[in-house]
Design an enzyme around this catalytic site. Structure first.
Site, PDB file in Angstrom:
ATOM      1  N   GLU A 341       0.808  -1.208   0.000  1.00 17.61           N
ATOM      2  CA  GLU A 341       0.000   0.000   0.000  1.00 17.61           C
ATOM      3  C   GLU A 341       0.850   1.270   0.000  1.00 17.61           C
ATOM      4  O   GLU A 341       0.531   2.248  -0.679  1.00 17.61           O
ATOM      5  CB  GLU A 341      -0.940   0.004   1.209  1.00 17.61           C
ATOM      6  CG  GLU A 341      -1.833   1.228   1.320  1.00 17.61           C
ATOM      7  CD  GLU A 341      -2.859   1.335   0.194  1.00 17.61           C
ATOM      8  OE1 GLU A 341      -3.401   2.436   0.003  1.00 17.61           O
ATOM      9  OE2 GLU A 341      -3.113   0.317  -0.496  1.00 17.61           O
ATOM     10  N   HIS A 391      25.114   2.004   4.335  1.00 17.82           N
ATOM     11  CA  HIS A 391      25.226   3.427   4.661  1.00 17.82           C
ATOM     12  C   HIS A 391      23.865   4.054   4.926  1.00 17.82           C
ATOM     13  O   HIS A 391      23.563   4.429   6.062  1.00 17.82           O
ATOM     14  CB  HIS A 391      25.929   4.136   3.497  1.00 17.82           C
ATOM     15  CG  HIS A 391      26.261   5.564   3.761  1.00 17.82           C
ATOM     16  ND1 HIS A 391      27.388   6.166   3.242  1.00 17.82           N
ATOM     17  CD2 HIS A 391      25.622   6.536   4.452  1.00 17.82           C
ATOM     18  CE1 HIS A 391      27.426   7.426   3.629  1.00 17.82           C
ATOM     19  NE2 HIS A 391      26.359   7.679   4.354  1.00 17.82           N
ATOM     20  N   ASP A 469      26.967 -23.411 -20.425  1.00 17.66           N
ATOM     21  CA  ASP A 469      27.299 -23.068 -21.804  1.00 17.66           C
ATOM     22  C   ASP A 469      28.633 -22.315 -21.775  1.00 17.66           C
ATOM     23  O   ASP A 469      29.017 -21.763 -20.743  1.00 17.66           O
ATOM     24  CB  ASP A 469      26.193 -22.194 -22.400  1.00 17.66           C
ATOM     25  CG  ASP A 469      26.189 -22.218 -23.913  1.00 17.66           C
ATOM     26  OD1 ASP A 469      27.165 -22.715 -24.496  1.00 17.66           O
ATOM     27  OD2 ASP A 469      25.206 -21.745 -24.497  1.00 17.66           O
ATOM     28  N   LYS A 630      32.048 -35.515 -19.960  1.00 17.74           N
ATOM     29  CA  LYS A 630      30.813 -36.118 -20.465  1.00 17.74           C
ATOM     30  C   LYS A 630      30.955 -36.343 -21.962  1.00 17.74           C
ATOM     31  O   LYS A 630      31.830 -35.778 -22.617  1.00 17.74           O
ATOM     32  CB  LYS A 630      29.604 -35.228 -20.200  1.00 17.74           C
ATOM     33  CG  LYS A 630      29.558 -33.975 -21.075  1.00 17.74           C
ATOM     34  CD  LYS A 630      28.251 -33.286 -20.949  1.00 17.74           C
ATOM     35  CE  LYS A 630      28.202 -32.081 -21.906  1.00 17.74           C
ATOM     36  NZ  LYS A 630      28.262 -32.480 -23.306  1.00 17.74           N
TER      37      LYS A 630
END
Length: 699
Positions: A341, A391, A469, A630
């Site tokens: 609000e 700050h 990637d 892999k």
């Protein structure tokens, strides 16, 4: 008080010391000195004192700046428009019995020449900014500042005024003509007073005095809210003239002093500046318990906000909530909140809007925030606040009412966000539901900059496998487009000629022959028939070079081309013609993940050998040791099977390619898009989280 003035017939062009004399009290002596130097063109400050015995008063340009040391190294000397000149001027007040006696220890100034130049240019009608600019062009080591200019101008005005009064008395003509203007009885000055005299009258006007009183009242209120405690924080507002129901902004700005108890200030403690930042009015010297007056260190920041945002008032708050909210996520460059609000109290926002407040990094001195504050305002033109990490916050509005209202709303929203976070709720989403345990974000989907982190900086994600990637995620796209691909293209013929008889190159040639035949059938422009070996090595190589060029022009991402490129790159790496470039955060992120047991895999259109070469020969050394091997595959389902992952959501995929992100998400992987320099634009509302640094993913 008894005063002796041996210089009463002086022409007024020399910077005189105050007349010696005796005074009833120490305060009376200080007032005498202050009042006199205001008639001259210099300022003084208390150099040393003992409350009941003596007080040494020196020129404010006395002394020299010492070089500050940090970590054993010399730092630059302080840079300021008002440099200390080791001015020898000094007067001394000593208590003798019940009286204070003022004596002159050294009545000379070493910056008198510049003052005379200011007087000359002022008499010629030059404005303050023009004077300072011209003086600095003449003399790069200028020590005068805006106060010197205005003090000289004020003295010339007083001299002119005295001459006018004497002429008026002699001729029977009134020196200053005024007329009542309206029911409020305001006085307008006739043409006999020039602009500078009018400026001096304005400084003593009711509008300025009322604004000073208002500033003091508001500072006391902000102190009670915890915004200006411990002498920290500051406040500034424009002076307004009020004509009935109309308020018009003045060219004066009232600003709080530095290092004072904000709840104990009085109107006389406030500074008055011109709209271009010149000090026009400074506070009086106080007793020994008070430091010499100094304008807030935020003055340059305030002036920049006035300039860029057309503000009417600016609050710099050290409120606790404004500090803590920047510490919850130390990487975030924004505070974002929606469906609260109090957002309606922020200019230009409604309940359903997302409120975004930029966060800039703190510095040792507030004046050093100027550049980052300016950049934040430019990047977020809709904002009326800027947070400073560890700050506080700067808040502004077109009036003090607007600035105060918005500051209250901002502090409320910061406090609400902190409490929601403590409850494990996400304040940045419309539903304010539980915080997702994904990668530690707290409602900031925009790019975040890299910073020094600890393992406690973020919430740990659920994934224990990361698929990266390369291009645009770990390595700049420009390294491929500007280095690797051109190198391979330029060295095809050289590589084939040097390795023609090797088994590896013969295998490459056979693959290129097959691909060349396919390209001929598909009509790829530039493809030529491949001759048989018996026609000679040179013709075969020439045909291969032509077909490779045709593949590159047609953007053919085929295995035969990738394999040849990888072999050419290997030669470049081995001969140290270049090293692979990875982003600054990659090495640290890989090391952390490796230490935590997170397995990292690489997914790329680049062949496996080229991937290994790139990470083994990076600008951060050998990073291949952090990767889990892999098999090469283009199917995300096959990737999951290869590494033995049963649940796709256990793998986090980081890519720059939106199409790959969609495909990976369809296979059930958790996906993050990498925002890096040189990466192409992403579709609006793409629906994926984004990062700028791998360090934002904590495992």
């Amino acid at each position: 008080m008894e005063v002796q003035d041996p210089n009463e017939h002086n022409e007024g062009k020399k910077m005189l010391p105050p007349p010696v004399g005796t005074f009833q009290t120490r305060e009376e002596l200080l007032k005498h000195v202050r009042d006199f130097v205001l008639t001259q063109v210099y300022m003084v400050s208390i150099k040393d004192s003992s409350k009941d015995r003596y007080v040494n008063i020196a020129c404010d340009k006395g002394g020299v700046y010492r070089k500050r040391l940090k970590n054993g190294e010399n730092m630059h000397q302080r840079k300021t428009a008002s440099r200390l000149t080791n001015c020898p001027f000094q007067v001394v007040g000593k208590k003798d019995d019940d009286l204070w006696m003022l004596t002159i220890k050294n009545g000379e100034h070493n910056h008198e020449k510049e003052v005379l130049l200011i007087r000359e240019m002022t008499t010629a009608g030059k404005r303050p900014r023009q004077i300072l600019k011209a003086l600095r062009q003449r003399n790069p080591s200028l020590v005068s500042d805006s106060r010197n200019v205005y003090n000289v101008k004020a003295k010339i005005r007083r001299e002119s005024s005295m001459a006018m009064n004497m002429d008026s008395c002699g001729s029977g003509v009134t020196g200053v003509q005024v007329q009542q203007n309206g029911e409020d009885g305001r006085v307008s000055v006739s043409s006999l007073l020039n602009e500078e005299v009018y400026l001096e009258l304005e400084l003593e006007s009711k509008a300025v005095s009322d604004t000073k009183a208002l500033a003091v009242e508001l500072c006391r209120h902000f102190y009670s809210l915890g915004w200006l405690s411990g002498t920290g924080g500051s406040f500034t507002l424009r002076v307004h003239h009020h004509h009935d129901a109309v308020s018009t902004p003045s060219h004066f700005i009232v600003m709080s002093p530095s290092g004072v108890q904000k709840e104990r200030m009085v109107p006389e403690d406030m500074y008055v500046l011109s709209s271009d930042g010149f000090l026009l009015s400074t506070p009086i010297l106080k007793s020994y318990t008070h430091a010499a007056p100094k304008c807030t260190d935020c003055a340059p920041l305030f002036m920049k906000v006035y300039e860029m945002c057309n503000a009417g008032a600016v609050i710099h708050s050290h409120g606790m909530e404004s500090c803590i909210i920047t510490m919850i996520n130390r990487l975030s460059k924004e505070f974002r909140i929606t469906h609260m609000e109090m957002i309606k109290g922020i200019c230009g926002h409604g309940y359903h809007d997302e409120l975004v407040v930029p966060i800039i990094e703190n510095t040792a001195h507030e004046g050093e925030l100027l550049e980052s504050l300016t950049e934040a305002i430019r990047a977020y033109p809709k904002t009326t606040a800027v947070l400073v990490r560890n700050h506080g916050v700067f808040v502004w509005g077109d009036s003090w009412v607007s600035a105060k209202t918005q500051a209250e709303c901002y502090h409320y929203l910061f406090d609400a966000a902190i409490k929601l976070h403590q409850l494990g709720l996400d304040w940045s989403t419309p539903s304010h539901g539980p915080i997702r345990n994904v990668n530690g974000f707290w409602g900031c989907s925009r790019a975040l900059k890299t910073g020094a982190l600890s393992l406690d900086d973020m919430i740990e994600p659920s994934q224990h496998y990361v698929l990266l990637d390369i291009e645009g995620a770990t390595t700049p796209a420009s390294f491929f487009s500007d280095c690797l691909f051109p190198y391979a293209c330029d060295n095809v013929g050289k590589h084939l000629a040097a390795t023609y008889d090797s088994e590896e190159t013969q295998n490459d040639i056979n693959l290129l022959r097959s691909q060349g035949q396919i390209d001929l059938e598909q009509g790829v422009i530039g493809t030529v028939p491949m001759p048989l070996d018996y026609v000679g090595k040179e013709l075969v190589i020439a045909s291969l070079v032509a077909n490779v060029a045709a593949m590159i022009m047609a953007d053919r991402k085929v295995t035969s081309l990738k394999q040849l490129q990888g072999h050419i790159w290997r030669t470049g790496f081995q001969s140290n013609e270049f090293v692979a470039v990875v982003f600054d955060d990659v090495a640290e992120a890989l090391a952390r993940w490796h230490a935590s047991g997170t397995k990292v895999y690489i997914y790329s259109s680049v062949i496996r050998e080229a991937q290994q070469l790139l990470f083994a020969n990076s600008n951060y050394g050998d990073l291949k040791k952090y990767l889990t091997n892999k098999k090469e595959t283009r199917s995300y389902v096959e990737i999951l099977k290869t590494v033995g992952i049963d649940r796709p959501a256990d793998m986090l995929f980081v890519t720059y390619d939106f199409r790959e992100a969609v495909a990976a998400a369809a296979a059930g992987l958790e996906v993050i898009l990498s925002i890096r320099p040189g990466n192409g634009p992403l579709p609006e509302n793409h629906g994926f989280r984004t990062i700028e640094s791998l360090l934002e993913i904590q495992h």
